[in-house]
Design an enzyme around this catalytic site. Structure first.
Site, short mmCIF file in Angstrom:
data_model
loop_
_atom_site.label_atom_id
_atom_site.label_comp_id
_atom_site.label_asym_id
_atom_site.label_seq_id
_atom_site.Cartn_x
_atom_site.Cartn_y
_atom_site.Cartn_z
CG ASP A 146 -4.57 6.53 -39.35
OD1 ASP A 146 -4.08 7.41 -38.61
OD2 ASP A 146 -4.00 5.46 -39.61
CG ASP A 176 0.23 9.21 -39.27
OD1 ASP A 176 0.89 8.91 -38.25
OD2 ASP A 176 -0.78 8.58 -39.64
#
Length: 224
Positions: free
Chosen positions: A183, A197
């Site tokens: 991330d 995401d």
């Protein structure tokens, strides 16, 4: 007198006799035309039904193929974008200071997430991996009945995002099906996430909107 009447009346006999065959011929022609009309009327519904059945089938086949291609094109694009971005982040940003994009409001910061999207549920990595794999299988099966362009885009985003995070689960450390997802998008006051995401969330929102509008994946519209 009788002889004169017989002689005078003889020309009328052929005309009278000839009038009846003409009527019978015209009547037989009309009967034949009526019979042909009835046969045409009886045959026309079947022909129309067969043509109506063939026309939608011919229309749906290329239409369905186009929607499936859109689904996989969107999925490949989302997956490739996520994969390339993660490769750049790992190579250039990991173990380095965060990059401020919009002051303190948005920055790029590389972290490893063992949980679900946005860092939730880090203790259930294997479960989330199985869920992602199940989502991919469901989307692949649903693609066979896909005739809606908006649904193709939405499912394509879901598929691409699920494949992106599943790739991290399988190939990144600490191990197969337990890998941590990369991330790097860090808004102020919000969890850190990645492009996979984002694709999953956008696809899910679009599916909710389509469901509220009554549009099904097969292209039909229903009203509750």
């Amino acid at each position: 007198m009788a002889e004169a009447e017989r002689i005078i009346g003889t020309p009328d006999i052929p005309e009278a006799a000839g009038a009846e065959p003409e009527q019978s011929d015209s009547g037989s022609d009309a009967a034949r035309q009526d019979a042909r009309g009835e046969q045409d009327e009886q045959a026309s519904p079947d022909e129309q039904a067969s043509s109506d059945e063939q026309a939608p089938a011919d229309e749906q086949k290329p239409k369905g193929k186009r929607r499936i291609l859109v689904l996989f094109a969107v999925a490949v694009f989302a997956y490739a974008l996520d994969l390339v971005s993660k490769m750049i982040v790992v190579a250039k940003l990991e173990h380095h200071e965060p990059i401020e994009v919009v002051g303190d409001w948005l920055r790029f910061e590389a972290i490893r997430n063992a949980g679900a999207a946005f860092g939730f549920g880090e203790a259930f990595t294997v479960i989330f991996t199985c869920i992602a794999a199940a989502v991919i299988v469901v989307i692949a099966r649903l693609a066979r009945k896909l005739y809606s362009l908006p649904w193709a885009i939405a499912l394509g985003m879901l598929l691409g995002g699920a494949l992106g995070n599943l790739t991290d689960r399988i190939f990144r450390s600490p191990g197969v099906f337990e890998g941590a997802v990369v991330d790097f998008i860090a808004p102020k006051g919000f969890a850190v996430f990645n492009l996979a995401d984002s694709a999953i969330v956008c696809g899910g929102i679009l599916i909710v909107i389509l469901s509220f509008r009554g549009l099904d994946p097969d292209g039909t519209v229903h009203k509750d």
